[in-house]
Structures are given as C-alpha cells and as structure tokens.
Design a protein around this motif. Structure first.
Motif, short mmCIF file in Angstrom:
data_model
loop_
_atom_site.label_atom_id
_atom_site.label_comp_id
_atom_site.label_asym_id
_atom_site.label_seq_id
_atom_site.Cartn_x
_atom_site.Cartn_y
_atom_site.Cartn_z
N LEU A 1 0.82 -1.21 0.00
CA LEU A 1 0.00 0.00 0.00
C LEU A 1 0.86 1.26 0.00
O LEU A 1 0.56 2.21 -0.73
N ALA A 2 1.91 1.30 0.81
CA ALA A 2 2.74 2.51 0.87
C ALA A 2 3.33 2.85 -0.49
O ALA A 2 3.36 4.02 -0.89
N ASP A 3 3.78 1.83 -1.23
CA ASP A 3 4.34 2.08 -2.57
C ASP A 3 3.27 2.61 -3.51
O ASP A 3 3.53 3.50 -4.32
N ARG A 4 2.05 2.07 -3.42
CA ARG A 4 0.95 2.54 -4.26
C ARG A 4 0.60 3.99 -3.94
O ARG A 4 0.39 4.81 -4.85
N LEU A 5 0.57 4.32 -2.65
CA LEU A 5 0.27 5.71 -2.26
C LEU A 5 1.36 6.65 -2.73
O LEU A 5 1.08 7.76 -3.21
N GLU A 6 2.61 6.23 -2.59
CA GLU A 6 3.73 7.09 -3.00
C GLU A 6 3.69 7.36 -4.50
O GLU A 6 3.96 8.49 -4.95
N GLN A 7 3.31 6.37 -5.28
CA GLN A 7 3.20 6.57 -6.72
C GLN A 7 2.12 7.60 -7.05
O GLN A 7 2.32 8.48 -7.90
N LEU A 8 0.98 7.50 -6.35
CA LEU A 8 -0.09 8.47 -6.58
C LEU A 8 0.37 9.89 -6.22
O LEU A 8 0.10 10.84 -6.96
N VAL A 9 1.07 10.03 -5.10
CA VAL A 9 1.57 11.35 -4.70
C VAL A 9 2.56 11.87 -5.72
O VAL A 9 2.52 13.05 -6.12
N ASP A 10 3.47 11.00 -6.17
CA ASP A 10 4.48 11.42 -7.15
C ASP A 10 3.84 11.85 -8.47
O ASP A 10 4.40 12.69 -9.19
N GLU A 11 2.68 11.30 -8.78
CA GLU A 11 1.97 11.65 -10.01
C GLU A 11 1.10 12.90 -9.84
O GLU A 11 0.39 13.28 -10.77
N ARG A 21 -1.38 13.15 -7.66
CA ARG A 21 -2.75 12.71 -7.38
C ARG A 21 -2.93 12.54 -5.87
O ARG A 21 -3.29 11.48 -5.38
N GLY A 22 -2.67 13.61 -5.15
CA GLY A 22 -2.75 13.54 -3.69
C GLY A 22 -4.14 13.19 -3.20
O GLY A 22 -4.30 12.45 -2.23
N ALA A 23 -5.17 13.70 -3.85
CA ALA A 23 -6.54 13.40 -3.43
C ALA A 23 -6.84 11.92 -3.57
O ALA A 23 -7.49 11.31 -2.71
N ASP A 24 -6.35 11.31 -4.66
CA ASP A 24 -6.55 9.87 -4.84
C ASP A 24 -5.79 9.08 -3.78
O ASP A 24 -6.27 8.04 -3.31
N ALA A 25 -4.61 9.56 -3.41
CA ALA A 25 -3.83 8.88 -2.37
C ALA A 25 -4.57 8.92 -1.03
O ALA A 25 -4.62 7.91 -0.31
N MET A 83 -6.25 17.47 4.37
CA MET A 83 -5.69 16.12 4.27
C MET A 83 -4.90 15.94 2.99
O MET A 83 -3.83 15.32 2.99
N VAL A 84 -5.40 16.46 1.89
CA VAL A 84 -4.68 16.34 0.62
C VAL A 84 -3.32 17.03 0.70
O VAL A 84 -2.33 16.54 0.14
N ALA A 85 -3.27 18.15 1.42
CA ALA A 85 -1.99 18.84 1.60
C ALA A 85 -0.99 17.99 2.36
O ALA A 85 0.23 18.18 2.23
N MET A 86 -1.49 17.02 3.13
CA MET A 86 -0.63 16.12 3.90
C MET A 86 -0.53 14.73 3.28
O MET A 86 -0.14 13.77 3.94
N ALA A 87 -0.89 14.59 2.00
CA ALA A 87 -0.97 13.27 1.38
C ALA A 87 0.33 12.49 1.50
O ALA A 87 0.32 11.26 1.70
N GLN A 88 1.47 13.17 1.37
CA GLN A 88 2.76 12.47 1.48
C GLN A 88 2.90 11.78 2.83
O GLN A 88 3.50 10.71 2.95
#
Length: 281
Positions: free
Chosen positions: A143-153, A155-159, A188-193
């Motif tokens: 899950l952490a890798d999936r979230l990190e990919q979304l943030v890197d793209e 897509r913080g809201a999706d993360a 929360m989106v501002a803290m997505a990372q």
C-alpha cells in the motif's frame, strides 16, 4: 459564583531536529511535560481540545509531525527521523516527557518511548491500529508504494482516498462524503505524502498475525493502552494483545471510538489523569 480562569492561549515555537528539519509546536500550561503525537492525516489543530484539558496541570507540547502544518520535511523519511523530532522537543523541555499518541501516532509514541528510555517516562497509546487476527482484512504490504506513486503523479486526493479505503477500512460512501467537506479534505490532501509515512510506520503490525516482541519487547517506560467501547472489534483484540506484550495498563473508555481524542477528549481524561499522577509528579 466565580468563573474558572481561562488558560492563556498556546504559544507557537519551533525546534530544529537532528537532520535540520524545523518542527513547529504549540506550548500551553505549566508542570511536567506531555507531548501529543498526532494521528494520520492530522496536524496539531486536531489535538487542541485535548491539549487545553491537559494544560490545567501539565506543560503540553502539541506539535506538527514532519510534513504537516508548520513543520518542514527534509525527505528521506524514516521512523528514526520522526523519533529525532520527538527527542528535539523533549530536549527543549528539560529532557523528560510523557508521550500521548492516538492511532498511528500511538505507534510512533511507543517507538519513541522504546528508543529513548532515559527521556520518556511514560507513554499513553490510544487505539494503535494493530491487526492481530481475522476481525478485519490485513493492510496490503504494497500500500505505501501505491500511495507514493499516486503522490508522485500529483494525485494527492486519490492517495488520501485510497488510504481511507484500504488502511482505515472506510466505506466508499464515507470516503466520497469526506470529499464534500472541502476544508478538511483540502487539509488532508496537503498532507498526502504523510499518509505514505504512516503506512510505512505501521508496516508489519497490520498483517492479521500475532505481534512480535522485537519492536517493543524491551520497552522500559510505564505504558497505558486505551480503547473505546464503540470501536471496531479488531481494535479491541489488537490493543489487548499489545498491552499484554508490553506489560501496560489497559482500559476501555465507555462510549469512546477512534475519533474521540479529537472530538470529545474529556472522555479520556479520567484514565489519562490517573496515569499521569502515577507517572510524573
């Protein structure tokens, strides 16, 4: 009838952590030090109600974990760096404290207590989200890798949505409704990372298996583990096993649930106050 004198507003301060990251915190009250460790996707604003209650008898340090609010983020996250942040806060306040953490913040508080035995005199853990049986699905290790990919793209809201669905077990309906709460959702989106950080923080503790003694088996600080009577069954079995593992006091808070520390912290105060009196003068 005389009214109770109101406490002064918290004062805002900063300390510098070992890697140079500035950590922002509010300080209130007077007395032995209690440091509040925030849960996932939250900052010091979410603990202000609890801080105000504790400030009647304690010096309360309510801080923004790295990557949140007024605190910086040097990147290259690790548990050790978050512990360094807590140590910097303790060192700025006479070198000794009790830690309070809720949810993933409870995991970090326990880690810091184990790593800093000379500086942490006690730790209060409200519903650390360990999963030790089949009462809920395990959190996938990727899950952490999936979230990190979304943030890197970008897509913080999706993360944030994925974190709520998978890590927190929220329903799609509830997650969708949260998106309509524009202010809280943007925060929360501002803290997505940091959702990536908290997912990595809890890795190995949410597999649906008994807890290992490796992480906290040598904990020296006094510990109190709390759970709400209205919380999900997996939190009851997980917190009970954790309390037994570390030799902690254990209590169930009547009427409480996972959000009680933020929404109605007064419900926790009898248990917290009793523990603090036994732990610090």
């Amino acid at each position: 009838m005389s009214k109770k004198k109101s406490s002064p507003a918290p004062s805002l301060h900063r300390v510098t952590s070992a890697d140079g990251t500035a950590i922002s915190f509010e300080r209130s009250g007077d007395g032995p030090v209690v440091i509040l460790v925030a849960q996932a996707l939250s900052d010091l604003r979410d603990n202000r109600r609890l801080a105000a209650l504790l400030a009647d008898t304690r010096t309360v340090v309510n801080y923004d974990r790295r990557g949140r609010g007024g605190s910086g983020d040097a990147g290259g996250w690790s548990i050790a760096r978050e512990i360094d942040d807590i140590e910097a806060l303790i060192d700025a306040h006479e070198g000794r404290a009790v830690l309070f953490g809720a949810s993933s913040g409870a995991i970090l508080a326990l880690d810091a207590a184990a790593a800093l035995p000379e500086k942490v005199g006690g730790v209060i853990a409200f519903e650390p989200p360990v999963i030790v049986d089949d009462r809920r699905a395990p959190v996938p290790r990727d899950l952490a890798d999936r979230l990190e990919q979304l943030v890197d793209e970008g897509r913080g809201a999706d993360a944030v949505g994925e974190f709520h669905l998978v890590a927190l077990g929220a329903s799609p309906f509830l997650t969708g409704a949260m998106r309509l709460m524009v202010g809280p959702w943007r925060a929360m989106v501002a803290m997505a990372q940091t959702a990536v950080y908290d997912t990595r923080l809890c890795a190995g503790l949410q597999d649906g298996m008994p807890l290992s003694r490796d992480r906290w088996g040598g904990l020296q600080a006094r510990a109190l583990v709390l759970v709400g009577s209205k919380s999900e069954p997996f939190l009851h079995s997980g917190t009970l096993e954790l309390a037994s593992l570390i030799g902690a006091r254990y209590a169930t808070i009547a009427g409480a649930h996972h959000a009680t520390p933020m929404m109605k912290p007064a419900a926790l105060m009898p248990s917290i106050s009793s523990f603090l009196r036994a732990t610090l003068p």
